[in-house]
Design a protein around this motif. Structure first.
Motif, PDB file in Angstrom:
ATOM      1  N   THR A   1      17.103 -17.242   4.519  1.00  0.00           N
ATOM      2  CA  THR A   1      16.797 -16.538   5.620  1.00  0.00           C
ATOM      3  C   THR A   1      15.765 -15.787   5.511  1.00  0.00           C
ATOM      4  O   THR A   1      15.238 -15.314   4.424  1.00  0.00           O
ATOM      5  N   HIS A   2      15.222 -15.455   6.805  1.00  0.00           N
ATOM      6  CA  HIS A   2      13.998 -14.395   6.641  1.00  0.00           C
ATOM      7  C   HIS A   2      14.423 -13.280   7.284  1.00  0.00           C
ATOM      8  O   HIS A   2      13.749 -12.255   7.456  1.00  0.00           O
ATOM      9  N   GLU A   3      15.970 -13.176   7.443  1.00  0.00           N
ATOM     10  CA  GLU A   3      16.534 -11.853   7.848  1.00  0.00           C
ATOM     11  C   GLU A   3      17.096 -11.117   6.720  1.00  0.00           C
ATOM     12  O   GLU A   3      18.083 -11.523   6.231  1.00  0.00           O
TER      13      GLU A   3
ATOM     14  N   GLY B   1      11.692 -16.036   0.765  1.00  0.00           N
ATOM     15  CA  GLY B   1      10.398 -16.333   0.415  1.00  0.00           C
ATOM     16  C   GLY B   1       9.885 -16.560   1.913  1.00  0.00           C
ATOM     17  O   GLY B   1      10.353 -17.024   2.685  1.00  0.00           O
ATOM     18  N   PRO B   2       8.315 -16.523   1.773  1.00  0.00           N
ATOM     19  CA  PRO B   2       7.518 -16.566   3.137  1.00  0.00           C
ATOM     20  C   PRO B   2       7.568 -18.135   3.438  1.00  0.00           C
ATOM     21  O   PRO B   2       7.912 -19.064   2.781  1.00  0.00           O
ATOM     22  N   ASN B   3       7.058 -18.263   4.583  1.00  0.00           N
ATOM     23  CA  ASN B   3       6.897 -19.657   5.126  1.00  0.00           C
ATOM     24  C   ASN B   3       6.105 -20.518   4.152  1.00  0.00           C
ATOM     25  O   ASN B   3       5.007 -20.054   3.539  1.00  0.00           O
ATOM     26  N   GLY B   4       6.741 -21.737   3.821  1.00  0.00           N
ATOM     27  CA  GLY B   4       5.891 -22.754   3.025  1.00  0.00           C
ATOM     28  C   GLY B   4       5.894 -22.294   1.573  1.00  0.00           C
ATOM     29  O   GLY B   4       5.227 -22.958   0.614  1.00  0.00           O
ATOM     30  N   ALA B   5       6.645 -21.516   1.391  1.00  0.00           N
ATOM     31  CA  ALA B   5       7.049 -21.077  -0.470  1.00  0.00           C
ATOM     32  C   ALA B   5       7.665 -22.354  -0.981  1.00  0.00           C
ATOM     33  O   ALA B   5       7.381 -22.523  -2.048  1.00  0.00           O
ATOM     34  N   GLY B   6       8.478 -23.430  -0.088  1.00  0.00           N
ATOM     35  CA  GLY B   6       9.260 -24.254  -0.942  1.00  0.00           C
ATOM     36  C   GLY B   6      10.517 -24.241  -0.795  1.00  0.00           C
ATOM     37  O   GLY B   6      11.373 -24.867  -1.607  1.00  0.00           O
ATOM     38  N   LYS B   7      11.068 -23.312   0.088  1.00  0.00           N
ATOM     39  CA  LYS B   7      12.709 -23.291   0.098  1.00  0.00           C
ATOM     40  C   LYS B   7      13.308 -24.513   0.681  1.00  0.00           C
ATOM     41  O   LYS B   7      14.265 -25.057  -0.039  1.00  0.00           O
ATOM     42  N   THR B   8      13.034 -25.021   1.652  1.00  0.00           N
ATOM     43  CA  THR B   8      13.637 -26.162   2.158  1.00  0.00           C
ATOM     44  C   THR B   8      13.492 -27.472   1.382  1.00  0.00           C
ATOM     45  O   THR B   8      14.329 -28.312   0.936  1.00  0.00           O
ATOM     46  N   THR B   9      11.963 -27.534   0.773  1.00  0.00           N
ATOM     47  CA  THR B   9      12.026 -28.510   0.019  1.00  0.00           C
ATOM     48  C   THR B   9      13.067 -28.477  -1.291  1.00  0.00           C
ATOM     49  O   THR B   9      13.563 -29.402  -1.885  1.00  0.00           O
ATOM     50  N   THR B  10      13.294 -27.344  -2.056  1.00  0.00           N
ATOM     51  CA  THR B  10      14.246 -27.196  -2.862  1.00  0.00           C
ATOM     52  C   THR B  10      15.603 -27.471  -2.547  1.00  0.00           C
ATOM     53  O   THR B  10      16.100 -28.229  -3.244  1.00  0.00           O
TER      54      THR B  10
ATOM     55  N   SER C   1       5.769 -32.084  -7.021  1.00  0.00           N
ATOM     56  CA  SER C   1       4.404 -32.455  -6.433  1.00  0.00           C
ATOM     57  C   SER C   1       4.373 -33.452  -5.407  1.00  0.00           C
ATOM     58  O   SER C   1       5.195 -34.478  -5.438  1.00  0.00           O
ATOM     59  N   PHE C   2       3.556 -33.132  -4.208  1.00  0.00           N
ATOM     60  CA  PHE C   2       3.374 -34.210  -3.247  1.00  0.00           C
ATOM     61  C   PHE C   2       1.830 -34.464  -3.381  1.00  0.00           C
ATOM     62  O   PHE C   2       0.934 -33.608  -3.888  1.00  0.00           O
ATOM     63  N   LYS C   3       1.671 -35.616  -2.870  1.00  0.00           N
ATOM     64  CA  LYS C   3       0.245 -36.277  -2.945  1.00  0.00           C
ATOM     65  C   LYS C   3      -0.408 -35.760  -1.735  1.00  0.00           C
ATOM     66  O   LYS C   3       0.030 -36.099  -0.429  1.00  0.00           O
TER      67      LYS C   3
ATOM     68  N   ALA D   1       1.148 -29.207  -6.530  1.00  0.00           N
ATOM     69  CA  ALA D   1       2.445 -28.816  -7.023  1.00  0.00           C
ATOM     70  C   ALA D   1       2.956 -27.927  -6.028  1.00  0.00           C
ATOM     71  O   ALA D   1       2.381 -27.019  -5.376  1.00  0.00           O
ATOM     72  N   ILE D   2       4.120 -28.066  -5.685  1.00  0.00           N
ATOM     73  CA  ILE D   2       4.952 -27.393  -4.368  1.00  0.00           C
ATOM     74  C   ILE D   2       6.093 -26.545  -5.315  1.00  0.00           C
ATOM     75  O   ILE D   2       6.101 -25.563  -4.691  1.00  0.00           O
ATOM     76  N   LEU D   3       6.649 -27.143  -6.165  1.00  0.00           N
ATOM     77  CA  LEU D   3       7.651 -26.417  -6.618  1.00  0.00           C
ATOM     78  C   LEU D   3       7.318 -26.368  -8.355  1.00  0.00           C
ATOM     79  O   LEU D   3       7.172 -27.400  -8.792  1.00  0.00           O
TER      80      LEU D   3
ATOM     81  N   LEU E   1      20.897 -28.330   7.492  1.00  0.00           N
ATOM     82  CA  LEU E   1      19.455 -27.988   7.114  1.00  0.00           C
ATOM     83  C   LEU E   1      18.778 -27.527   8.362  1.00  0.00           C
ATOM     84  O   LEU E   1      19.279 -27.148   9.456  1.00  0.00           O
ATOM     85  N   GLU E   2      17.466 -26.950   7.975  1.00  0.00           N
ATOM     86  CA  GLU E   2      16.600 -26.143   8.769  1.00  0.00           C
ATOM     87  C   GLU E   2      16.624 -26.441  10.274  1.00  0.00           C
ATOM     88  O   GLU E   2      15.951 -27.680  10.309  1.00  0.00           O
ATOM     89  N   GLY E   3      16.839 -25.882  11.205  1.00  0.00           N
ATOM     90  CA  GLY E   3      16.841 -26.224  12.485  1.00  0.00           C
ATOM     91  C   GLY E   3      17.283 -27.532  12.954  1.00  0.00           C
ATOM     92  O   GLY E   3      17.129 -27.949  14.290  1.00  0.00           O
TER      93      GLY E   3
END
Ligand SMILES: Nc1ncnc2c1ncn2[C@@H]1O[C@H](COP(=O)(O)OP(=O)(O)OP(=O)(O)O)[C@@H](O)[C@H]1O
Ligand SMILES: [Mg+2]
Length: 313
Positions: free
Chosen positions: A203-205, A52-61, A24-26, A33-35, A92-94
């Motif tokens: 991946t989004h592909e 998963g779509p943008n903002g799903a929590g992949k990078t956070t995981t 969870s993030f404040k 709750a993010i994950l 990591l992403e980008g």
């Protein structure tokens, strides 16, 4: 519309196990709750696509699995061991996390030393991968002068220097041309199979996931909503689906008839979607359909992309 999503990733395979992971993030003085209670495996020697779509929590995981941010709760172990970070490699992403003022070779020296490799081993391993990616001739050029895709490849080479047991790649083919993307896919497949590397990629592909992954995990709004072996999805993809439009709603007897040919679902436009069982003869199916008040029949192919769209709404 439901499809079988009960298949669990096998727990017998060894690798990185993630149990009851929460984060969870404040935000605005409230915990968000993010994950939400993630449970999955990253089996060694296999590729897991984390979709998963943008903002799903992949990078956070991924950041949590790399020890970059702390989970709110959860248990993460590699072959039963909580201290697994030295076995990981990541891009990591980008971020193309390399030193831009240094050449590829100098980056290999630097990151190799951080991973505990001597100078020779760092350069040898780095150049080995650079060669695989057809970028050997750029080895001495400052990486800031390379293209975005070339920088991405150098970053992947750096992540591979010590042949990590678990490799995390967040959107590894983003911005790469088709040839470079195909090259990466081939190399990842080889690394997973020959070097027993457990690869976890976002991946989004979806086509890439379908091509190279052994497992897929779909994350939506912080929850895993589907996970399966890719081969089982491919099995489904080989099934033929037909979209049927009837002049009137079907009676129970008619529904029973059509259900005898496969899995039936009704889509949002009140059309019937039937996924034929493998053993069904198309002729027999056609005969049965022709006896019903059908006004249109359209063949659909089910692949990972359509499955993804169906789950992620
Ligand atoms: N440090 C943070 N503080 C607060 N919220 C955060 C923080 N980091 C991420 N989030 C939120 O967590 C959610 C998940 O973000 P994340 O970057 O993990 O998504 P993602 O699945 O990687 O998306 P994308 O496909 O766009 O890369 C988002 O709603 C994001 O705003
Ligand atoms: Mg992300």
């Amino acid at each position: 519309m439901t499809l079988d999503n009960t298949a669990e990733l096998s727990n017998e395979e060894s690798g990185l196990s993630v149990k009851n992971l929460n984060k969870s993030f404040k935000a605005k003085k409230q915990q968000k709750a993010i994950l939400k209670d993630l449970n999955f495996m990253i089996p060694e020697g296999q590729i897991t696509a984390f979709l998963g779509p943008n903002g799903a929590g992949k990078t956070t995981t991924i950041k949590i699995l790399l020890g970059l941010i702390k989970p709110s709760s959860g248990d993460i172990r590699y072959k039963g061991n909580e201290k697994y970070l030295k076995y990981t490699g990541a891009v990591l992403e980008g971020s193309r996390n390399i030193y831009w003022r240094l050449s590829a070779v100098e980056n290999f020296e630097y990151f190799g030393a951080l991973k505990g490799l001597n100078r020779k081993k760092s350069i040898d391993n780095g150049l080995y991968f650079l060669k695989l990616f057809d970028l050997y001739d750029k080895k001495d050029i400052d990486t800031r002068s390379l293209s975005r895709g070339q920088q991405q490849i150098v970053a992947i080479c750096c992540a591979l220097l010590n042949y990590p047991k678990i490799l995390f790649l967040d959107e590894p083919t983003l911005g790469l041309d088709l040839k470079a993307s195909e090259k990466i896919q081939l190399i990842l497949k080889e690394l997973s199979q020959k070097n027993k590397m457990g690869i976890f990629l976002t991946t989004h592909e979806i086509k890439i996931a379908q091509n190279i992954s052994d497992h897929v995990i779909f994350l939506d709004k912080g929850s895993i909503i589907y996970k399966n072996k890719t081969s089982q999805i491919k099995d489904k993809a080989e099934r033929t689906e037909y979209l049927l439009d009837f002049k009137r709603p079907l009676s129970n007897t008619e529904l029973k008839t059509i259900r005898s040919f496969g899995q039936l679902a009704v889509d949002e436009n009140k059309k019937y979607l039937i996924s034929l069982d493998h053993q069904v003869s198309f002729q027999t199916f056609l005969m049965a359909v022709s006896r019903l008040p059908v006004c249109a029949m359209q063949q659909k192919s089910l692949d990972l992309e359509s499955l993804f769209k169906r789950y992620i709404k």
